[in-house]
Scaffold this active site. Structure first.
Site, PDB file in Angstrom:
ATOM      1  N   ASP A  47      39.617  30.882  39.637  1.00 25.48           N
ATOM      2  CA  ASP A  47      39.784  29.432  39.666  1.00 25.48           C
ATOM      3  C   ASP A  47      39.898  28.908  38.242  1.00 25.48           C
ATOM      4  O   ASP A  47      38.920  28.896  37.497  1.00 25.48           O
ATOM      5  CB  ASP A  47      38.601  28.773  40.391  1.00 25.48           C
ATOM      6  CG  ASP A  47      38.734  28.902  41.897  1.00 25.48           C
ATOM      7  OD1 ASP A  47      39.843  28.670  42.409  1.00 25.48           O
ATOM      8  OD2 ASP A  47      37.735  29.249  42.548  1.00 25.48           O
ATOM      9  N   ASP A 193      41.108  27.700  50.916  1.00 19.08           N
ATOM     10  CA  ASP A 193      40.226  27.905  49.771  1.00 19.08           C
ATOM     11  C   ASP A 193      39.157  26.818  49.752  1.00 19.08           C
ATOM     12  O   ASP A 193      39.474  25.630  49.737  1.00 19.08           O
ATOM     13  CB  ASP A 193      41.072  27.848  48.483  1.00 19.08           C
ATOM     14  CG  ASP A 193      40.268  28.151  47.215  1.00 19.08           C
ATOM     15  OD1 ASP A 193      39.045  28.342  47.308  1.00 19.08           O
ATOM     16  OD2 ASP A 193      40.897  28.185  46.142  1.00 19.08           O
TER      17      ASP A 193
END
Ligand code: ZN
Length: 242
Positions: A47, A193
């Site tokens: 991320d 996600d």
């Protein structure tokens, strides 16, 4: 080079887990990646947050490059102006690169840049080009971009910080995205996600998605190997691979 073979395989035998690495012990990055490899994971998720697109500020292309692993590297770019940054992630060895259309006036151009990119790990493998959208973004945003992607990712939480619950409307949004993908006639992965936990992984694995990102459910706490095994078992069961 298109990533069509890999995309077709991931669609055929999914869902697959993409495991977020930033909640791991980054001082032990090699050991944490080895733990995932031994558990049978296939994809590691990074991320990337720039502190502008969303409140969080994490790490960039160097942490992707530092991942010496046989796992596929999945880079999720929660950054402004991704068209200026995608090439650094290609050079760092990312196999999957997802940008946010909310972060640029030119999402199509960013994807075109990626279309010319050569996978640094394996030129034959290609790069899976993705778009990821926030919970407040209409799903229809993906429609004009479907010709230039192999992956659509729906965020189930707002980007920027951990510990949020899976937003209930995500299920409807995934169904809508699946319809748009089917109408495109192209081979495109659907992913989700955020907010994925031990408690809801079995349910999420049954939502007809190809990729499921999970991070803190594996690396928060001390039992990462056991957590990874639990989460991987849940998706294998859903996929009929158990
Ligand atoms: Zn992510």
């Amino acid at each position: 080079m298109a990533a069509s073979e890999l995309v077709a395989r991931l669609r055929r035998d999914g869902p697959h887990l993409s495991i977020g690495i930033l909640t791991a012990d980054l001082m032990l990055l090699g050991a944490e990646l080895a733990l995932l490899e031994h558990a049978g994971a296939e994809i590691v998720h990074t991320d990337v947050m720039d502190g502008v697109f969303c409140p969080g500020l994490t790490l960039g292309a160097p942490i992707v490059k530092a991942q010496r692993t046989t796992l596929l590297k999945d880079a999720h770019l929660m950054v402004m102006a991704p068209e200026d940054k995608v090439e650094a992630f290609v050079a760092a060895g990312a196999d999957i690169i997802a940008i946010h259309p909310e972060g640029t006036r030119h999402p199509h151009r960013a994807l075109q840049v990626l279309a010319k990119a050569v996978n640094a790990n394996d030129p034959e493998r290609g790069i899976i080009r993705g778009i990821s959208i926030n919970p407040g973004t209409p799903v229809e945003v993906i429609t004009p971009l479907l010709d230039e992607v192999e992956f659509v990712q729906i965020l189930a939480v707002n980007p920027g910080w951990g510990g949020q619950a899976f937003i209930a409307s995500t299920e409807t949004r995934l169904a809508h995205a699946r319809e748009l993908i089917a109408a495109s006639g192209r081979e495109i992965l659907l992913g989700v996600d955020g907010g994925v936990t031990r408690a809801n992984i079995a349910q999420i694995a049954g939502l007809g998605v190809d990729l499921i990102v999970t991070g803190s459910a594996v690396f928060d706490g001390k039992a990462a190997a056991e957590n990874a095994a639990f989460m991987l078992d849940a998706v294998r069961t859903a996929a009929g691979r158990a």
